[in-house]
Design a protein around this motif. Structure first.
Motif, PDB file in Angstrom:
ATOM      1  N   CYS A   1       0.848  -1.186   0.000  1.00  0.00           N
ATOM      2  CA  CYS A   1       0.000   0.000   0.000  1.00  0.00           C
ATOM      3  C   CYS A   1       0.887   1.242   0.000  1.00  0.00           C
ATOM      4  N   ASP A   2       0.287   2.429   0.165  1.00  0.00           N
ATOM      5  CA  ASP A   2       1.057   3.662   0.147  1.00  0.00           C
ATOM      6  C   ASP A   2       1.132   4.262   1.548  1.00  0.00           C
ATOM      7  N   LYS A   3       1.680   5.480   1.637  1.00  0.00           N
ATOM      8  CA  LYS A   3       1.897   6.117   2.937  1.00  0.00           C
ATOM      9  C   LYS A   3       0.602   6.482   3.643  1.00  0.00           C
ATOM     10  N   GLY A   4      -0.491   6.583   2.903  1.00  0.00           N
ATOM     11  CA  GLY A   4      -1.758   6.938   3.529  1.00  0.00           C
ATOM     12  C   GLY A   4      -2.265   5.908   4.520  1.00  0.00           C
ATOM     13  N   PHE A   5      -1.734   4.701   4.468  1.00  0.00           N
ATOM     14  CA  PHE A   5      -2.154   3.652   5.394  1.00  0.00           C
ATOM     15  C   PHE A   5      -1.195   3.508   6.572  1.00  0.00           C
ATOM     16  N   ALA A   6      -0.319   4.489   6.769  1.00  0.00           N
ATOM     17  CA  ALA A   6       0.613   4.441   7.892  1.00  0.00           C
ATOM     18  C   ALA A   6      -0.123   4.698   9.200  1.00  0.00           C
TER      19      ALA A   6
ATOM     20  N   ALA B   1      -4.010  -3.750  13.836  1.00  0.00           N
ATOM     21  CA  ALA B   1      -5.273  -4.412  13.505  1.00  0.00           C
ATOM     22  C   ALA B   1      -5.102  -5.363  12.326  1.00  0.00           C
ATOM     23  N   MET B   2      -4.326  -4.948  11.329  1.00  0.00           N
ATOM     24  CA  MET B   2      -4.076  -5.836  10.199  1.00  0.00           C
ATOM     25  C   MET B   2      -3.243  -7.045  10.614  1.00  0.00           C
ATOM     26  N   ALA B   3      -2.274  -6.824  11.497  1.00  0.00           N
ATOM     27  CA  ALA B   3      -1.460  -7.942  11.975  1.00  0.00           C
ATOM     28  C   ALA B   3      -2.316  -8.947  12.741  1.00  0.00           C
ATOM     29  N   ALA B   4      -3.324  -8.457  13.470  1.00  0.00           N
ATOM     30  CA  ALA B   4      -4.219  -9.367  14.181  1.00  0.00           C
ATOM     31  C   ALA B   4      -5.024 -10.233  13.217  1.00  0.00           C
ATOM     32  N   LEU B   5      -5.286  -9.695  12.012  1.00  0.00           N
ATOM     33  CA  LEU B   5      -5.984 -10.465  10.988  1.00  0.00           C
ATOM     34  C   LEU B   5      -5.037 -11.335  10.166  1.00  0.00           C
ATOM     35  N   GLY B   6      -3.724 -11.187  10.397  1.00  0.00           N
ATOM     36  CA  GLY B   6      -2.738 -11.988   9.680  1.00  0.00           C
ATOM     37  C   GLY B   6      -2.156 -11.311   8.462  1.00  0.00           C
ATOM     38  N   HIS B   7      -2.443 -10.009   8.250  1.00  0.00           N
ATOM     39  CA  HIS B   7      -1.960  -9.296   7.073  1.00  0.00           C
ATOM     40  C   HIS B   7      -0.855  -8.324   7.477  1.00  0.00           C
ATOM     41  N   GLN B   8       0.218  -8.311   6.717  1.00  0.00           N
ATOM     42  CA  GLN B   8       1.317  -7.390   6.951  1.00  0.00           C
ATOM     43  C   GLN B   8       1.277  -6.285   5.908  1.00  0.00           C
ATOM     44  N   LEU B   9       1.269  -5.038   6.356  1.00  0.00           N
ATOM     45  CA  LEU B   9       1.258  -3.896   5.456  1.00  0.00           C
ATOM     46  C   LEU B   9       2.694  -3.550   5.053  1.00  0.00           C
ATOM     47  N   ILE B  10       2.916  -3.466   3.753  1.00  0.00           N
ATOM     48  CA  ILE B  10       4.214  -3.074   3.204  1.00  0.00           C
ATOM     49  C   ILE B  10       4.015  -1.733   2.511  1.00  0.00           C
ATOM     50  N   ARG B  11       4.681  -0.704   3.000  1.00  0.00           N
ATOM     51  CA  ARG B  11       4.471   0.649   2.490  1.00  0.00           C
ATOM     52  C   ARG B  11       5.789   1.404   2.483  1.00  0.00           C
ATOM     53  N   PRO B  12       5.847   2.535   1.751  1.00  0.00           N
ATOM     54  CA  PRO B  12       7.051   3.353   1.821  1.00  0.00           C
ATOM     55  C   PRO B  12       7.174   4.025   3.181  1.00  0.00           C
ATOM     56  N   THR B  13       8.384   4.317   3.593  1.00  0.00           N
ATOM     57  CA  THR B  13       8.613   4.961   4.882  1.00  0.00           C
ATOM     58  C   THR B  13       8.294   6.446   4.792  1.00  0.00           C
ATOM     59  N   ARG B  14       7.752   6.961   5.850  1.00  0.00           N
ATOM     60  CA  ARG B  14       7.482   8.394   5.943  1.00  0.00           C
ATOM     61  C   ARG B  14       8.702   9.118   6.497  1.00  0.00           C
ATOM     62  N   GLY B  15       8.828  10.394   6.139  1.00  0.00           N
ATOM     63  CA  GLY B  15       9.987  11.151   6.562  1.00  0.00           C
ATOM     64  C   GLY B  15      10.036  11.433   8.042  1.00  0.00           C
ATOM     65  N   ASP B  16       8.863  11.411   8.723  1.00  0.00           N
ATOM     66  CA  ASP B  16       8.826  11.728  10.146  1.00  0.00           C
ATOM     67  C   ASP B  16       8.909  10.484  11.024  1.00  0.00           C
ATOM     68  N   GLU B  17       9.186   9.322  10.447  1.00  0.00           N
ATOM     69  CA  GLU B  17       9.294   8.103  11.243  1.00  0.00           C
ATOM     70  C   GLU B  17      10.711   7.960  11.796  1.00  0.00           C
ATOM     71  N   PRO B  18      10.855   7.838  13.097  1.00  0.00           N
ATOM     72  CA  PRO B  18      12.209   7.710  13.660  1.00  0.00           C
ATOM     73  C   PRO B  18      12.869   6.381  13.319  1.00  0.00           C
TER      74      PRO B  18
ATOM     75  N   LYS C   1      12.801  -0.415   4.425  1.00  0.00           N
ATOM     76  CA  LYS C   1      13.780   0.503   3.859  1.00  0.00           C
ATOM     77  C   LYS C   1      13.789   0.453   2.333  1.00  0.00           C
ATOM     78  N   VAL C   2      13.607  -0.722   1.759  1.00  0.00           N
ATOM     79  CA  VAL C   2      13.589  -0.871   0.311  1.00  0.00           C
ATOM     80  C   VAL C   2      12.163  -1.210  -0.095  1.00  0.00           C
ATOM     81  N   PHE C   3      11.479  -0.236  -0.685  1.00  0.00           N
ATOM     82  CA  PHE C   3      10.077  -0.431  -1.036  1.00  0.00           C
ATOM     83  C   PHE C   3       9.957  -0.771  -2.520  1.00  0.00           C
ATOM     84  N   PRO C   4       9.160  -1.790  -2.886  1.00  0.00           N
ATOM     85  CA  PRO C   4       8.997  -2.157  -4.308  1.00  0.00           C
ATOM     86  C   PRO C   4       8.106  -1.149  -5.031  1.00  0.00           C
ATOM     87  N   SER C   5       8.704  -0.074  -5.519  1.00  0.00           N
ATOM     88  CA  SER C   5       7.929   0.996  -6.144  1.00  0.00           C
ATOM     89  C   SER C   5       7.225   0.519  -7.410  1.00  0.00           C
TER      90      SER C   5
END
Length: 299
Positions: A197-202, A209-226, A231-235
């Motif tokens: 997915c994209d950054k809007g689902f961060a 909640a998705m992990a509880a359902l068994g789904h892992q969200l793969i998204r690009p990193t946001r600039g404000d995330e410590p 790190k390598v997103f499949p664009s």
């Protein structure tokens, strides 16, 4: 089997009439019997969007010359419009049946994204439209523009078949809440799946909640995330779901839906998604090299 519209409609009608929308399961309704069964209506509706006829009135004037040899009985515009609105659950069931019949249904990867479906561009339309239940003001972050309409959320396979979809009011449900609701009410696939997915689902809430359902969200990193997660997103996968959305909105005419009621908008969304899934399903049957190609069916 040949790769043309007639072959697609013939194969699809046989499968829908035998397995998904048999005449014996259709409820009797008061009044005169309709000219088309739900399976026949689904095929006629698919032919409409594949051939690029956004206007139902114009399509029914030209349909006898194009598909009259397959469907000699065609209704008038008003009956066709009413039947299409009433048959939206049947169109959705047919689209979900087709995606489950694909080999890629059992692949692990899923793509998810939301896109606005614009429904009006004037204040008069907003005040007088019958779309108030699902349409509202929202912001299209991709194009830095505001719109009045609904938010369409899609979950697809990597090749482009739609596994789950929903429409929501842009003010009442943001993308994260809509995604959680969609995963609860519709089956994305058997077992847990990574979802690109994209950054809007961060957000920690939706990821937990998705992990509880068994789904892992793969998204690009946001600039404000410590501590960035991926790190390598499949664009290139993000570009693929953007191409799927473009196919629905431009090539299949969802951007020009011309719906005036909530029921009409939902029926047109189901019609376009069924057409996309049907084309991919038939391309698998004939072993076409590009499964999401619609070139063989648009003329």
């Amino acid at each position: 089997m040949t790769s043309n519209l007639d072959a697609l409609l013939t194969a699809l009608y046989v499968h829908l009439d035998d397995h998904v929308l048999p005449l014996a399961q259709q409820r009797p309704r008061p009044g005169r019997r309709r000219l088309l069964t739900d399976a026949e209506l689904a095929c006629v509706a698919i032919a409409q969007v594949l051939l690029g006829y956004d206007s139902e009135r114009r399509w029914l004037r030209l349909a006898p010359a194009r598909i009259g040899h397959l469907f000699p009985r065609l209704p008038g515009q008003s009956e066709y419009n009413r039947h299409l609105r009433d048959a939206a659950p049947a169109l959705q069931a047919a689209a979900m049946y087709l995606v489950r019949a694909l080999p890629t249904w059992h692949e692990r990867l899923r793509l998810m994204d939301g896109t606005p479906v614009r429904c009006g561009a004037s204040r008069t339309t907003v005040n007088r439209s019958g779309l108030g239940e699902v349409a509202g003001y929202g912001r299209d972050a991709s194009h830095h523009a505001f719109y009045w309409g609904a938010k369409l959320l899609l979950v697809t396979t990597a090749e482009g078949a739609v596994c789950a979809f929903s429409l929501a009011h842009p003010k009442e449900l943001d993308e994260r809440k809509q995604a959680l609701h969609l995963t609860h009410v519709q089956t994305l696939a058997p077992g847990p799946r990574p979802i690109v997915c994209d950054k809007g689902f961060a957000g920690a809430g939706i990821e937990a909640a998705m992990a509880a359902l068994g789904h892992q969200l793969i998204r690009p990193t946001r600039g404000d995330e410590p501590e960035p997660g991926v790190k390598v997103f499949p664009s290139w996968l993000r570009q693929r779901i953007e191409a799927i959305i473009w196919t629905l909105k431009n090539q299949l005419g969802l951007e020009r839906h011309a719906a005036r009621t909530t029921e009409g908008l939902w029926a047109r969304v189901c019609q376009r998604i069924l057409a996309l899934n049907a084309a991919i399903w038939h391309n698998w049957l004939i072993d076409a090299p590009v499964k999401r190609s619609l070139i063989a069916y648009d003329h």
